[in-house]
Design an enzyme around this catalytic site. Sequence first.
Site, PDB file in Angstrom:
ATOM      1  N   GLN A  47       0.731  -1.296   0.035  1.00 36.74           N
ATOM      2  CA  GLN A  47       0.005  -0.110   0.020  1.00 36.74           C
ATOM      3  C   GLN A  47       0.913   1.273  -0.100  1.00 36.74           C
ATOM      4  O   GLN A  47       0.451   2.335  -0.548  1.00 36.74           O
ATOM      5  CB  GLN A  47      -0.920  -0.109   1.080  1.00 36.74           C
ATOM      6  N   ASN A  63       9.806  -6.337   2.414  1.00 36.95           N
ATOM      7  CA  ASN A  63       9.505  -7.842   2.327  1.00 36.95           C
ATOM      8  C   ASN A  63       9.270  -7.899   0.951  1.00 36.95           C
ATOM      9  O   ASN A  63       9.106  -7.323   0.060  1.00 36.95           O
ATOM     10  CB  ASN A  63       8.653  -8.116   3.551  1.00 36.95           C
ATOM     11  N   GLN A  94      25.103 -11.087   9.168  1.00 38.77           N
ATOM     12  CA  GLN A  94      24.048 -11.383   8.117  1.00 38.77           C
ATOM     13  C   GLN A  94      22.895 -12.448   8.417  1.00 38.77           C
ATOM     14  O   GLN A  94      21.558 -11.808   7.913  1.00 38.77           O
ATOM     15  CB  GLN A  94      24.641 -11.581   6.793  1.00 38.77           C
ATOM     16  N   HIS A 132      19.528 -10.956  10.333  1.00 37.32           N
ATOM     17  CA  HIS A 132      18.434 -10.365   9.529  1.00 37.32           C
ATOM     18  C   HIS A 132      17.098 -10.954   9.565  1.00 37.32           C
ATOM     19  O   HIS A 132      16.079 -10.456   9.741  1.00 37.32           O
ATOM     20  CB  HIS A 132      18.962  -9.923   8.009  1.00 37.32           C
ATOM     21  N   GLU A 157      26.265  -9.950  -2.437  1.00 35.36           N
ATOM     22  CA  GLU A 157      25.865  -8.521  -1.930  1.00 35.36           C
ATOM     23  C   GLU A 157      27.061  -8.114  -1.085  1.00 35.36           C
ATOM     24  O   GLU A 157      27.385  -7.019  -1.387  1.00 35.36           O
ATOM     25  CB  GLU A 157      24.637  -8.711  -1.032  1.00 35.36           C
ATOM     26  N   HIS A 158      27.472  -8.844  -0.082  1.00 37.04           N
ATOM     27  CA  HIS A 158      28.602  -8.299   0.745  1.00 37.04           C
ATOM     28  C   HIS A 158      29.697  -9.521   0.452  1.00 37.04           C
ATOM     29  O   HIS A 158      29.456 -10.493   0.812  1.00 37.04           O
ATOM     30  CB  HIS A 158      28.188  -8.464   2.240  1.00 37.04           C
ATOM     31  N   ASP A 181      27.519  -1.543   7.134  1.00 34.91           N
ATOM     32  CA  ASP A 181      26.102  -1.405   7.450  1.00 34.91           C
ATOM     33  C   ASP A 181      25.854   0.027   7.984  1.00 34.91           C
ATOM     34  O   ASP A 181      24.513   0.450   7.686  1.00 34.91           O
ATOM     35  CB  ASP A 181      25.463  -2.608   8.122  1.00 34.91           C
ATOM     36  N   HIS A 225      12.264  11.973 -42.270  1.00 38.85           N
ATOM     37  CA  HIS A 225      13.452  12.079 -41.294  1.00 38.85           C
ATOM     38  C   HIS A 225      14.647  12.701 -42.357  1.00 38.85           C
ATOM     39  O   HIS A 225      15.241  13.795 -42.155  1.00 38.85           O
ATOM     40  CB  HIS A 225      13.929  11.053 -40.754  1.00 38.85           C
TER      41      HIS A 225
END
Length: 439
Positions: A200, A223, A268, A271, A336-337, A370, A429
């Site tokens: 939303q 999420n 990590q 999380h 990612e890391h 981080d 053109h």
Amino acid sequence: MTDSPVSSGIARLTTRDADFDTRLSTLLAWEGVSDAQVQQRVDEILQAVRTRGDAALVEASNRFDRLSATGMEELTVTAPRLRQAFDGLPAEQREALASAAERIRLYHERQRPESWHYAEADGTVLGQQVTALDRAGIYVPGGKAAYPSSVLMNAIPAHVAGVREIIMVVPTPDGVLNELVLAAAHLAGVDRVFTVGGAQAVAALAYGTETVPRVDKIVGPGNIYVATAKRAVFGQVGIDMIAGPSEILVVSDGGTDPEWLAMDLFSQAEHDEDAQAILVSWDAEHLDAVEAAIDRLLPTLEREGIVRESLARRGALIQCAGREEAAALINRIAPEHLELSVANPEGWLPEIRHAGAIFMGRYTAEALGDYCAGPNHVLPTSGTARFSSPLGVYDFQKRSSIIHCSPEGASELGKVASTLARGESLTAHARSAEYRIKE
């Protein structure tokens, strides 16, 4: 096969295993927005907010965040309230937040591109003009944990880029406001804050409502519903990326304290249950020591249950043949890391093609990135570092090409354009270009 899960549930693999490639692919597989039921629910929410505006936004927020708001006034945080949150922090937290913000700002100021142009011999001028987005929307997670660091990492680059207005949305389950998050919004220069989240919130930012203004780009992780919604509204607005679960790949040459590495993996894994933590080394005894450290330290963690499930689902300790094979694994995983916990990390850089952020040496814990090192912590996940980059100033700017022809330049370019246009049977053109050709 050397798969012998320990009490933590983390798997042991070696690259010599006959089915290693298959098992690694299974371990890495992640598709966070493919569930048909999730897609249907998100579509319904997007349509409701698009057609009914504030009313649908309030209804969805009440339903999903267990609120009892009667209007958007109750889901709006004013600037004085943000200031109050910042002033009310304990001095240590306020100073740490300010220190992190300043480091992030200084780093991102170096990213700011400049407009440029050059003149050709006949006087034609070509160039590029860089301009900021008018309005950016930043999504800040607020479910299992609150992330003031995400506020800084999303809003400060937008501010540095010159974005005129920054709108922040953050869910507040059960109506609980996080003072650090609000303080970070004040410090980072956020203009307006709405305590809404989920699909939303994405819908409100993408389409606009009577209260929430439509933005040009939505950034920030969330999420599965947020990720699905961001993918659905792309095209109406820009998005930064479709973010998957957090992940870390540590490569160790055996010289780093095993407990340090265990905690780096935990950092990590804590999380959420889908996060991924992988350690690669060619030293079998070192892997054994890290495995033992994991077992020893795991019961000491406040988020032990989440970490344990994360390691069991998607964690691994991988023994490879040597440095060359480790580098190949880095590029295959595209993490990612990436922690290079080795003696000479600089020597590895030419071999690394795919990684979101690279943490160099034994003392550079990923956790520093981080929060306060300076580079952005919004990074490509799930292998998308193969073609994506960290969030930065450039994500809040766009480029316009500049073409200013002199009469001579228009004549010469017109001849080329005419020939090519007629070859494509686009005669208007060609004729448009031919009008400018000097006889």
